[in-house]
Design a protein around this motif. Structure first.
Motif, PDB file in Angstrom:
ATOM      1  N   HIS A 115       0.861  -1.194   0.000  1.00  0.00           N
ATOM      2  CA  HIS A 115       0.000   0.000   0.000  1.00  0.00           C
ATOM      3  C   HIS A 115       0.893   1.238   0.000  1.00  0.00           C
ATOM      4  O   HIS A 115       0.995   1.937   1.018  1.00  0.00           O
ATOM      5  CB  HIS A 115      -0.915  -0.006   1.232  1.00  0.00           C
ATOM      6  CG  HIS A 115      -1.845  -1.177   1.275  1.00  0.00           C
ATOM      7  ND1 HIS A 115      -1.505  -2.381   1.824  1.00  0.00           N
ATOM      8  CD2 HIS A 115      -3.095  -1.336   0.796  1.00  0.00           C
ATOM      9  CE1 HIS A 115      -2.518  -3.234   1.704  1.00  0.00           C
ATOM     10  NE2 HIS A 115      -3.483  -2.630   1.075  1.00  0.00           N
ATOM     11  N   PRO A 116       1.520   1.523  -1.172  1.00  0.00           N
ATOM     12  CA  PRO A 116       2.537   2.592  -1.196  1.00  0.00           C
ATOM     13  C   PRO A 116       2.001   3.966  -0.835  1.00  0.00           C
ATOM     14  O   PRO A 116       2.763   4.803  -0.350  1.00  0.00           O
ATOM     15  CB  PRO A 116       3.067   2.558  -2.639  1.00  0.00           C
ATOM     16  CG  PRO A 116       2.219   1.599  -3.399  1.00  0.00           C
ATOM     17  CD  PRO A 116       1.408   0.801  -2.440  1.00  0.00           C
ATOM     18  N   THR A 117       0.704   4.208  -1.042  1.00  0.00           N
ATOM     19  CA  THR A 117       0.206   5.554  -0.687  1.00  0.00           C
ATOM     20  C   THR A 117      -0.523   5.552   0.659  1.00  0.00           C
ATOM     21  O   THR A 117      -1.311   6.455   0.956  1.00  0.00           O
ATOM     22  CB  THR A 117      -0.707   6.111  -1.802  1.00  0.00           C
ATOM     23  OG1 THR A 117      -1.683   5.118  -2.127  1.00  0.00           O
ATOM     24  CG2 THR A 117       0.079   6.456  -3.047  1.00  0.00           C
ATOM     25  N   GLY A 118      -0.259   4.517   1.449  1.00  0.00           N
ATOM     26  CA  GLY A 118      -0.771   4.492   2.824  1.00  0.00           C
ATOM     27  C   GLY A 118      -2.279   4.562   2.888  1.00  0.00           C
ATOM     28  O   GLY A 118      -2.990   3.881   2.150  1.00  0.00           O
ATOM     29  N   LEU A 119      -2.784   5.409   3.779  1.00  0.00           N
ATOM     30  CA  LEU A 119      -4.236   5.492   4.016  1.00  0.00           C
ATOM     31  C   LEU A 119      -5.015   5.906   2.773  1.00  0.00           C
ATOM     32  O   LEU A 119      -6.196   5.594   2.645  1.00  0.00           O
ATOM     33  CB  LEU A 119      -4.523   6.531   5.106  1.00  0.00           C
ATOM     34  CG  LEU A 119      -4.585   6.056   6.536  1.00  0.00           C
ATOM     35  CD1 LEU A 119      -5.236   7.129   7.395  1.00  0.00           C
ATOM     36  CD2 LEU A 119      -5.360   4.748   6.669  1.00  0.00           C
ATOM     37  N   ARG A 140     -12.994   9.933   7.361  1.00  0.00           N
ATOM     38  CA  ARG A 140     -13.304   8.891   6.367  1.00  0.00           C
ATOM     39  C   ARG A 140     -13.253   7.494   7.004  1.00  0.00           C
ATOM     40  O   ARG A 140     -13.199   6.502   6.318  1.00  0.00           O
ATOM     41  CB  ARG A 140     -12.338   9.000   5.195  1.00  0.00           C
ATOM     42  CG  ARG A 140     -12.508  10.326   4.422  1.00  0.00           C
ATOM     43  CD  ARG A 140     -11.479  10.462   3.313  1.00  0.00           C
ATOM     44  NE  ARG A 140     -11.612   9.393   2.335  1.00  0.00           N
ATOM     45  CZ  ARG A 140     -10.580   8.811   1.724  1.00  0.00           C
ATOM     46  NH1 ARG A 140      -9.351   9.196   1.994  1.00  0.00           N
ATOM     47  NH2 ARG A 140     -10.783   7.854   0.851  1.00  0.00           N
ATOM     48  N   HIS A 141     -13.204   7.433   8.297  1.00  0.00           N
ATOM     49  CA  HIS A 141     -13.029   6.210   9.085  1.00  0.00           C
ATOM     50  C   HIS A 141     -12.064   5.225   8.423  1.00  0.00           C
ATOM     51  O   HIS A 141     -12.410   4.110   8.067  1.00  0.00           O
ATOM     52  CB  HIS A 141     -14.373   5.560   9.493  1.00  0.00           C
ATOM     53  CG  HIS A 141     -15.477   5.614   8.463  1.00  0.00           C
ATOM     54  ND1 HIS A 141     -15.830   4.538   7.715  1.00  0.00           N
ATOM     55  CD2 HIS A 141     -16.296   6.624   8.085  1.00  0.00           C
ATOM     56  CE1 HIS A 141     -16.813   4.892   6.900  1.00  0.00           C
ATOM     57  NE2 HIS A 141     -17.113   6.128   7.102  1.00  0.00           N
ATOM     58  N   ARG A 142     -10.814   5.700   8.325  1.00  0.00           N
ATOM     59  CA  ARG A 142      -9.723   4.853   7.817  1.00  0.00           C
ATOM     60  C   ARG A 142      -8.614   4.812   8.864  1.00  0.00           C
ATOM     61  O   ARG A 142      -8.286   5.836   9.472  1.00  0.00           O
ATOM     62  CB  ARG A 142      -9.193   5.401   6.486  1.00  0.00           C
ATOM     63  CG  ARG A 142     -10.166   5.155   5.343  1.00  0.00           C
ATOM     64  CD  ARG A 142      -9.765   5.908   4.100  1.00  0.00           C
ATOM     65  NE  ARG A 142      -8.801   5.212   3.248  1.00  0.00           N
ATOM     66  CZ  ARG A 142      -9.123   4.252   2.390  1.00  0.00           C
ATOM     67  NH1 ARG A 142     -10.364   3.843   2.278  1.00  0.00           N
ATOM     68  NH2 ARG A 142      -8.208   3.694   1.636  1.00  0.00           N
ATOM     69  N   LEU A 143      -8.083   3.628   9.071  1.00  0.00           N
ATOM     70  CA  LEU A 143      -7.080   3.436  10.127  1.00  0.00           C
ATOM     71  C   LEU A 143      -5.924   2.611   9.562  1.00  0.00           C
ATOM     72  O   LEU A 143      -6.149   1.520   9.016  1.00  0.00           O
ATOM     73  CB  LEU A 143      -7.742   2.684  11.296  1.00  0.00           C
ATOM     74  CG  LEU A 143      -6.946   2.490  12.572  1.00  0.00           C
ATOM     75  CD1 LEU A 143      -6.580   3.839  13.201  1.00  0.00           C
ATOM     76  CD2 LEU A 143      -7.753   1.659  13.573  1.00  0.00           C
ATOM     77  N   ALA A 144      -4.693   3.161   9.698  1.00  0.00           N
ATOM     78  CA  ALA A 144      -3.523   2.428   9.198  1.00  0.00           C
ATOM     79  C   ALA A 144      -3.260   1.205  10.076  1.00  0.00           C
ATOM     80  O   ALA A 144      -3.615   1.207  11.256  1.00  0.00           O
ATOM     81  CB  ALA A 144      -2.303   3.346   9.229  1.00  0.00           C
TER      82      ALA A 144
END
Ligand code: NAD
Length: 472
Positions: A279-283, A327-331
């Motif tokens: 996942h190179p662009t992370g979140l 955006r309810h996103r968590l790494a």
């Protein structure tokens, strides 16, 4: 809930299916096959809409993950039922005891009637279609309660099923926990529930009122164990693959990792490199899934903060921001050896947090697992066959993948289901067909037989025969 307290539309829908069952007890293969084909056509013709709806419900779910983990396994389950269902429904010959010859015996699979299915939000298509395919192949009618956390997909699925089936064959029910509770109080002939362990308890209690048999597909904390000497890079790659798909919101995702203490730093390094490669662009990565709902994001953030406040080192695996609450996103985050009483070590995580639990001796890892409720899945990384077999004999688990993660779920030949706190009963492939059938034993007496000898008044010849029977 008493029958008079049930919502009228739910009762009507149930009664419709029940009376249709009564009017056709013997369901020929042609009828079952047509239903399965309609399910298959529904999947093929509406794939793009399904992917889009689930994406909308998650606020970002990679299309490829929906195709790989929902559409494809749903098609596999319907294809398998279409290919083998006719064979599964045939009477199965069974041997008779030698003293009963020349009588014969067989097992006759028979539809149960009306099957209820309760679906969670994490794989809303596959966890509806899998049980539906098995129940329809077994000649039943099905009512399906979808999750309130996937409103867009649940509405779409209801519309598609209404187009493909009559309401007395398949009926989709939508609504919140009150509707779900009423649904589980219907007097089904079998109820399959997929969801959390606490709600599973309520479902079983509701089903008990009618002696409705239940299959409970629950969750729990599934461990991954890396044994000493196992190539770490491979274990890290497979554990992260199993953890990051659907952002950890998978019932059989590895929940925590047991590994040799000395390997903790190397695991962290390899995991960081792996997560940044995948996942190179992370979140912001389009191949990374959001957490389903702000409420679940808050639950996960709270669990993470509790662990760090208790002194647990945390390693964020993505580059860039660790979370995006809007955006309810968590790494993904590794938690290094959190205390046993923190939430991440007590409760099923169901998100992208991954505790690493070090051990000094492999027996400690076995004892750690054995001291906890039976997990739904176990992942064992080991190239030593004898040690692996010994561990599998000792460790309870709903299912096991050795040297990888998740893949046992994709095998139709294997029964899928939990044990103890992670559930009861099985489905997938023929196991699902059998779950939704009464396997009716039939004994056929032959025209010539010696049964008359065994009736009173008991004679000396019968006593001598009985003595022989006891000996052989
Ligand atoms: P949940 O238990 O909160 O909800 C599941 C379903 O139960 C929903 O449709 C909900 O409406 C319904 N429900 C709520 N209250 C109810 C009640 N009182 N009576 C009857 N039904 C009720 O679970 P969830 O959050 O949707 O899903 C996550 C859980 O599901 C996790 O624990 C996960 O491990 C488990 N799960 C298990 C499997 C498996 O195959 N074993 C698969 C996916 C998810």
């Amino acid at each position: 809930m008493k029958p008079q307290d049930l919502p009228e539309d739910l009762l009507l829908a149930f009664e419709r299916q029940r009376s249709a069952t009564a009017s056709q007890r013997d369901v020929p293969w042609a009828v079952r096959a047509r239903r399965l084909q309609r399910l298959q056509t529904l999947l093929h013709s509406h794939e793009a809409e399904i992917v889009q709806a689930i994406h909308a419900d998650f606020g970002g779910r990679p299309a490829t993950e929906t195709e790989l983990a929902e559409i494809w396994p749903s098609l596999e389950e319907t294809k398998t039922a279409l290919r083998h269902g006719q064979g599964w429904m045939k009477p199965r010959r069974a041997p008779v005891g030698k003293w009963f010859l020349p009588a014969t015996a067989q097992v006759l699979p028979q539809p149960l009637g009306v099957v209820g299915v309760i679906v969670p939000w994490n794989y809303p298509l596959y966890l509806a279609i899998g049980p539906m395919a098995a129940a329809l192949a077994a000649g039943n009618r099905v009512m399906v309660k979808m999750s309130e956390l996937t409103p867009v997909f649940s509405a779409l699925f209801q519309r598609l099923c209404e187009q493909a089936f009559s309401a007395d064959e398949v009926c989709i029910v939508n609504g919140g926990p009150e509707v779900a509770a009423a649904f589980s109080a219907l007097p089904f002939d079998h109820l399959l529930f997929t969801g959390s362990t606490p709600v599973g308890r309520k479902v079983m209690a509701a089903a008990a009122a009618h002696l409705t048999p239940v299959t409970l597909e629950l969750g729990g904390k599934s461990p991954a164990v890396i044994t000493p000497g196992y190539p770490l890079a491979h274990a890290v790659q497979r554990i992260l693959a199993g953890k990051l798909i659907n952002a950890g919101q998978t019932c059989i995702a590895p929940d925590y990792v047991l590994l040799p203490r000395a390997q903790m730093p190397a695991f962290v390094e390899a995991a960081r490199a792996q997560a940044r490669r995948s996942h190179p662009t992370g979140l912001a990565d389009a191949d990374y899934c959001s957490v389903i709902h702000p409420r679940h994001q808050a639950r996960l953030v709270q669990a993470l903060e509790e662990a760090t406040a208790r002194g647990t080192p945390a390693e964020v695996l993505f580059e860039g921001p660790a979370r995006d609450d809007a955006r309810h996103r968590l790494a993904p985050v590794l938690l290094l050896n959190p205390p046993a009483d923190t939430e991440v070590m007590r409760e099923e995580i169901f998100g992208p947090l991954l505790p690493l639990v070090p051990y000094d001796d492999l027996n400690e890892a076995l004892a750690f697992i054995n001291a906890r409720p039976h997990p739904l899945a176990l992942y064992w990384f080991d190239h030593d066959r004898a040690r692996t077999d010994a561990a599998l004999r000792q460790l309870p688990a709903g299912g096991v993948t050795v040297n990888d993660t998740l893949l046992h779920i994709a095998q139709h030949s294997l029964p899928f289901g939990g044990v103890g706190a992670s559930g009861m009963g099985h489905y997938h492939g023929r196991w699902g067909f059998d779950t939704f059938s009464k396997l009716k034993p039939v004994f056929r007496q032959s025209r010539f037989n010696g049964m008359a000898l065994f009736m009173p008044p008991y004679r000396p010849l019968m006593r001598r025969l009985l003595a022989l029977m006891k000996r052989y």
